[in-house]
Structure formats: structure tokens, C-alpha cells
Design a protein around this motif. Structure first.
Motif, PDB file in Angstrom:
ATOM      1  N   GLU A  33      35.360  46.427  43.559  1.00 47.33           N
ATOM      2  CA  GLU A  33      35.121  47.089  44.926  1.00 47.33           C
ATOM      3  C   GLU A  33      36.432  47.911  44.902  1.00 47.33           C
ATOM      4  N   ILE A  34      37.374  48.127  44.173  1.00 49.91           N
ATOM      5  CA  ILE A  34      38.685  48.722  44.021  1.00 49.91           C
ATOM      6  C   ILE A  34      38.517  50.196  44.115  1.00 49.91           C
ATOM      7  N   ASN A  35      37.775  50.581  43.024  1.00 48.25           N
ATOM      8  CA  ASN A  35      37.358  52.010  42.657  1.00 48.25           C
ATOM      9  C   ASN A  35      36.332  52.128  41.629  1.00 48.25           C
ATOM     10  N   ASP A  36      35.872  53.397  41.820  1.00 48.32           N
ATOM     11  CA  ASP A  36      34.549  53.510  40.579  1.00 48.32           C
ATOM     12  C   ASP A  36      35.086  53.460  39.139  1.00 48.32           C
ATOM     13  N   PHE A  37      36.214  53.907  38.888  1.00 48.57           N
ATOM     14  CA  PHE A  37      36.462  53.859  37.484  1.00 48.57           C
ATOM     15  C   PHE A  37      37.007  52.389  37.082  1.00 48.57           C
ATOM     16  N   LEU A  38      37.557  51.639  37.954  1.00 51.99           N
ATOM     17  CA  LEU A  38      37.701  50.280  37.563  1.00 51.99           C
ATOM     18  C   LEU A  38      36.455  49.481  37.584  1.00 51.99           C
ATOM     19  N   SER A  39      35.539  49.717  38.302  1.00 48.03           N
ATOM     20  CA  SER A  39      34.002  49.235  38.101  1.00 48.03           C
ATOM     21  C   SER A  39      33.566  49.485  36.792  1.00 48.03           C
ATOM     22  N   TYR A  40      33.582  50.707  36.637  1.00 48.18           N
ATOM     23  CA  TYR A  40      33.049  51.270  35.284  1.00 48.18           C
ATOM     24  C   TYR A  40      33.510  50.553  34.153  1.00 48.18           C
ATOM     25  N   LEU A  41      34.885  50.648  34.113  1.00 53.23           N
ATOM     26  CA  LEU A  41      35.549  49.839  33.092  1.00 53.23           C
ATOM     27  C   LEU A  41      35.384  48.360  32.804  1.00 53.23           C
ATOM     28  N   LEU A  42      35.200  47.762  33.877  1.00 59.80           N
ATOM     29  CA  LEU A  42      34.980  46.309  33.919  1.00 59.80           C
ATOM     30  C   LEU A  42      33.503  46.044  33.330  1.00 59.80           C
ATOM     31  N   ASP A  43      32.431  46.984  33.714  1.00 61.83           N
ATOM     32  CA  ASP A  43      31.174  46.997  33.496  1.00 61.83           C
ATOM     33  C   ASP A  43      31.218  47.200  31.744  1.00 61.83           C
ATOM     34  N   ARG A  44      31.836  48.086  31.304  1.00 65.21           N
ATOM     35  CA  ARG A  44      31.953  48.594  29.928  1.00 65.21           C
ATOM     36  C   ARG A  44      32.661  47.504  29.033  1.00 65.21           C
ATOM     37  N   MET A  45      33.184  46.559  29.706  1.00 61.81           N
ATOM     38  CA  MET A  45      33.943  45.374  28.965  1.00 61.81           C
ATOM     39  C   MET A  45      33.096  44.075  29.261  1.00 61.81           C
ATOM     40  N   ALA A  46      31.823  44.199  29.682  1.00 59.34           N
ATOM     41  CA  ALA A  46      31.023  43.039  30.039  1.00 59.34           C
ATOM     42  C   ALA A  46      31.455  42.160  30.897  1.00 59.34           C
ATOM     43  N   CYS A  47      32.509  42.473  32.092  1.00 59.08           N
ATOM     44  CA  CYS A  47      32.765  41.689  32.906  1.00 59.08           C
ATOM     45  C   CYS A  47      31.526  41.754  34.019  1.00 59.08           C
ATOM     46  N   PHE A  48      31.698  40.431  34.468  1.00 64.34           N
ATOM     47  CA  PHE A  48      30.725  40.447  35.907  1.00 64.34           C
ATOM     48  C   PHE A  48      31.502  39.833  36.942  1.00 64.34           C
ATOM     49  N   ALA A  49      30.757  40.351  38.135  1.00 64.01           N
ATOM     50  CA  ALA A  49      31.409  40.021  39.365  1.00 64.01           C
ATOM     51  C   ALA A  49      31.005  38.654  39.963  1.00 64.01           C
ATOM     52  N   VAL A  50      32.085  37.889  40.406  1.00 58.35           N
ATOM     53  CA  VAL A  50      32.012  36.529  40.922  1.00 58.35           C
ATOM     54  C   VAL A  50      32.507  36.377  42.167  1.00 58.35           C
ATOM     55  N   ASN A  51      31.547  35.934  43.182  1.00 56.00           N
ATOM     56  CA  ASN A  51      32.244  35.353  44.617  1.00 56.00           C
ATOM     57  C   ASN A  51      33.008  34.172  44.411  1.00 56.00           C
ATOM     58  N   ARG A  52      34.338  34.211  44.527  1.00 52.50           N
ATOM     59  CA  ARG A  52      35.187  33.071  44.463  1.00 52.50           C
ATOM     60  C   ARG A  52      35.350  32.080  45.643  1.00 52.50           C
ATOM     61  N   GLU A  53      34.701  32.547  46.587  1.00 48.65           N
ATOM     62  CA  GLU A  53      34.430  31.811  47.905  1.00 48.65           C
ATOM     63  C   GLU A  53      33.220  30.720  47.826  1.00 48.65           C
TER      64      GLU A  53
END
Length: 166
Positions: A33-53
Motif C-alpha cells: 500500500e506504500i506506492n504503486d511502484f513498490l507494489s508492482y515490484l513485490l508482485d514481480r518478485m512473487a510476493c503476496f500480501a499478508v494481514n499480520r493481525e
């Protein structure tokens, strides 16, 4: 499950170079959620979002799908966020829960050498040490304790067992 300690933003890249298969890492949803570029980069690295709560069903399904491919490792940082204090502490139970759920073992990995945020790529010595498997055929607290001890041995960091879990 590949489970390194977490000391810098470079850790996923280092792990990708250290192992012979691609790794899909879990990442806190706030990173996406920081910015679109970081989100794009994380997606390209095959990272996926996790709710830590709260561990959500979608997280477990994504992890299981990655595990089923047999072409990818699932990457989890059991301590959650970056730790710069040279201690292995505050280990989350999620790695043990997923390992038991998927009936798979955990590969502990110790990373040292880029603990400082002013670390400059290609300068200094970075070490990635691969440990011996932690079996998921144990109780949750035993899995966490064994991972913590093994990563402390790999890094030379202090292991601080969570007294609340004893």
C-alpha cells in the motif's frame, strides 16, 4: 518452507540467489500500500500480501497453492519485520501453523552482513547460511524454539526464547 531471519530489505533478493528454486515470500500488506511502484515490484518478485493481525483463509490458500507447484519455495520471515538488534526473538507462530497445515518441514536460514540501513550493495561481507531442516512433526512451540535456536547458531545472534510460550 524457507524461513530466514530478517535484517534488511535485501533479504528476499539474497535468498533468491542462495537457493536453486524461486521463492514466493509473504509480505505484510502495508508494503503493498506504500506506492504503486513498490507494489508492482513485490508482485514481480512473487510476493503476496499478508494481514499480520489475523491469518486469513486467502493467505493459507495462496501458501498451499505455492507449495503444491513443487517448483517454488514458500518464504516466510518468522520474526515478521526487520530486526537490527542481532537477536532472534518474538517469533510468530504462523510459520509453525503453516508447516503443520501443509505437512512440510522448515528450512532455517541465517543472514548476516547487511544489518545497517546504510549498507551499500556490493560492499562488505554478506553471509547466507542454510541450516538443517526443522520437522513439522512437533508441537508448535517446539518448532518455534528449534527454528530460533538453529538460526541463532547460523548467525551468531542471541536467541531470546519467548517466555510467554513456555
Amino acid at each position: 518452507i524457507v524461513a530466514p531471519n530478517h535484517i534488511s530489505y535485501f533479504d528476499p533478493f539474497l535468498m533468491g540467489e542462495a537457493l536453486d528454486r524461486p521463492i514466493a515470500f509473504m509480505g505484510k500488506k502495508e508494503l503493498f500500500e506504500i506506492n504503486d511502484f513498490l507494489s508492482y515490484l513485490l508482485d514481480r518478485m512473487a510476493c503476496f500480501a499478508v494481514n499480520r493481525e489475523k491469518l486469513e483463509v486467502s493467505t493459507i490458500k495462496t501458501a498451499i497453492n505455492i507449495f503444491k507447484t513443487k517448483e517454488w519455495f514458500l518464504g516466510i520471515f518468522p520474526q515478521g519485520g526487520i530486526r537490527l538488534n542481532r537477536k532472534i526473538e518474538n517469533i510468530n507462530r504462523g510459520v509453525a501453523v503453516l508447516a503443520k497445515q501443509m505437512k512440510t518441514d522448515i528450512l532455517p536460514v541465517g543472514i548476516t552482513g547487511c544489518e545497517k540501513y546504510n549498507w551499500i550493495p556490493f560492499k562488505g561481507k554478506i553471509t547466507v547460511r542454510i541450516g538443517e531442516i526443522v520437522s513439522s512433526n512437533q508441537e508448535y512451540d517446539e518448532i518455534i524454539d528449534e527454528w530460533g535456536r538453529k538460526v541463532a547458531d547460523l548467525t551468531g545472534y542471541e536467541y531470546v526464547k519467548d517466555e510467554a510460550k513456555e
